[in-house]
Motif scaffolding. Structure first.
Motif, mmCIF file in Angstrom:
data_model
loop_
_atom_site.group_PDB
_atom_site.id
_atom_site.type_symbol
_atom_site.label_atom_id
_atom_site.label_comp_id
_atom_site.label_asym_id
_atom_site.label_seq_id
_atom_site.Cartn_x
_atom_site.Cartn_y
_atom_site.Cartn_z
ATOM 1 N N SER A 19 0.792 -1.202 0.046
ATOM 2 C CA SER A 19 -0.095 -0.040 -0.094
ATOM 3 C C SER A 19 0.763 1.187 -0.041
ATOM 4 C CB SER A 19 -0.811 0.053 1.250
ATOM 5 O OG SER A 19 -0.321 -0.004 2.530
ATOM 6 N N ASP A 20 2.210 1.149 0.330
ATOM 7 C CA ASP A 20 2.872 2.302 0.303
ATOM 8 C C ASP A 20 3.165 2.666 -1.120
ATOM 9 O OD1 ASP A 20 3.281 2.052 2.833
ATOM 10 O OD2 ASP A 20 5.347 1.102 3.091
ATOM 11 N N LEU A 21 2.831 1.906 -2.114
ATOM 12 C CA LEU A 21 2.997 2.399 -3.348
ATOM 13 C C LEU A 21 1.736 2.954 -4.010
ATOM 14 C CD1 LEU A 21 4.819 -1.103 -4.874
ATOM 15 C CD2 LEU A 21 5.901 1.123 -4.506
ATOM 16 N N ILE A 22 0.713 3.340 -3.184
ATOM 17 C CA ILE A 22 -0.484 4.002 -3.558
ATOM 18 C C ILE A 22 -0.209 5.450 -3.226
ATOM 19 C CG2 ILE A 22 -3.051 3.892 -3.389
ATOM 20 C CD1 ILE A 22 -1.794 1.370 -4.702
ATOM 21 N N THR A 23 -0.669 6.486 -4.097
ATOM 22 C CA THR A 23 -0.513 7.744 -3.879
ATOM 23 C C THR A 23 -1.692 8.618 -4.118
ATOM 24 O OG1 THR A 23 0.622 8.517 -5.782
ATOM 25 C CG2 THR A 23 1.827 7.555 -4.252
ATOM 26 N N PRO A 24 -2.031 9.847 -3.546
ATOM 27 C CA PRO A 24 -2.994 10.529 -4.167
ATOM 28 C C PRO A 24 -3.003 10.689 -5.651
ATOM 29 C CG PRO A 24 -2.233 11.305 -2.013
ATOM 30 C CD PRO A 24 -1.492 10.355 -2.465
ATOM 31 N N GLN A 25 -1.742 10.775 -6.405
ATOM 32 C CA GLN A 25 -1.536 11.183 -7.671
ATOM 33 C C GLN A 25 -1.722 9.524 -8.363
ATOM 34 O OE1 GLN A 25 0.398 12.113 -5.130
ATOM 35 N NE2 GLN A 25 -0.400 14.103 -5.259
ATOM 36 N N GLY A 26 -1.958 8.459 -7.722
ATOM 37 C CA GLY A 26 -2.205 7.400 -8.575
ATOM 38 C C GLY A 26 -0.897 6.278 -7.980
ATOM 39 N N GLU A 27 -0.928 5.159 -8.679
ATOM 40 C CA GLU A 27 -0.260 4.033 -8.236
ATOM 41 C C GLU A 27 1.299 4.309 -8.784
ATOM 42 O OE1 GLU A 27 -0.023 -1.075 -8.025
ATOM 43 O OE2 GLU A 27 -1.776 0.109 -8.897
#
Length: 290
Positions: free
Chosen positions: A74-82
């Motif tokens: 999940s650390d690879l999920i950001t508000p800007q996208g994956e």
């Protein structure tokens, strides 16, 4: 949206790469109007922890800086996208520690508070009481210089404490982990990863290093090379102006501050980790100082 993550332990080169990448994007669309404006654009995007990057033709791309240790997918999920790619950067532990010490001055000055940095100071300099009841942030920023610490023979103590604490600093530990664990954690990220060394980025990266970055990011090599030239010019200007952030922005300056005995002892206790992180020649060099 293509999201590229720049992942480093603090003071290991995040800014040294993020600025040239963004600048290369501005050169690509002719929007670059000077380093001051680039810096303002960076500050504007810090609200979302993202930097615009427009040097990949036909793609909307974002560069995100992080000092976080990688823990889970999940650390690879950001508000800007994956996150689609990760660039991780490591710096030799001696210069990393010295740069972190210098940054504590900047933190004290900007926050006007010593409470956040006191645990780190107490850990690195046990029983020295560098921060006393009457010490103000302004006074701390003035006297807590590498040159002053060297005159008091305190830097070898800090290096020994850094080693004894497993190459961690309390100021960063809860979010960033340690020097070793932060860098190695990102090898578990299930996306393409490029590993770089700070020493290969500054003061100017080689054509080979620029090529590897450009190939990984899929951007223009010539634009990226020009961006690194502008970066070097700015760093030199900042250092000349007395900027605390760029106070000692160079590589291998640890040789001016730690004794040969201290760095050899550090190598004795951390040799395997240093080799594992790609610094075999550092060990050879230090052994030759005797």
């Amino acid at each position: 949206m293509i999201v590229i993550l720049l992942a480093t332990y603090p003071k290991c080169g995040n800014s040294a790469l993020s600025f040239p990448l963004v600048l290369a994007g501005q050169l690509a669309d002719s929007s670059y109007t000077g380093y001051d404006n680039l810096y303002k654009a960076r500050l504007a995007h810090l609200r979302d922890n993202a930097l615009p990057f427009k040097a990949i033709p036909g793609q909307e791309t974002t560069i995100i800086k992080t000092h976080n240790i990688f823990k889970q997918p999940s650390d690879l999920i950001t508000p800007q996208g994956e996150v689609s790619k990760v660039i991780r950067i490591i710096r030799n532990p001696f210069d990393c520690l010295l740069s972190a010490l210098n940054f504590l001055r900047l933190e004290a000055k900007n926050s006007n508070n010593l409470a956040k940095i006191k645990p780190t100071i107490d850990t690195l300099f046990p029983h020295c009481k560098i921060i006393r009841r009457w010490t103000s942030p302004k006074r701390f920023a003035k006297i807590f210089t590498l040159d002053n610490l060297a005159k008091e023979n305190l830097l070898d103590m800090a290096l020994q404490s850094f080693s004894q604490s497993g190459l961690t600093l309390p100021f960063y530990y809860s979010v960033c982990g340690g020097w070793i664990s932060n860098f190695e954690s990102w090898s578990a990220a299930s996306v393409p990863t490029l590993s770089l060394r700070y020493e290969d980025l500054t003061p100017s990266p080689s054509a080979e290093t620029i090529h590897s970055i450009a190939e990984f990011v899929k951007t223009d090599r010539e634009l990226l090379a020009k961006a690194f030239e502008y970066q070097l010019e700015n760093v030199n200007q900042q250092k000349s102006s007395g900027s605390l952030f760029f106070n000692k922005a160079s590589k291998d300056y640890y040789l001016n501050y730690f004794t040969a005995k201290a760095v050899n002892q550090f190598i004795d206790y951390n040799q395997i980790a240093i080799q594992r992180l790609g610094y075999e020649e550092l060990i050879t060099h230090i052994r030759g100082l005797d």
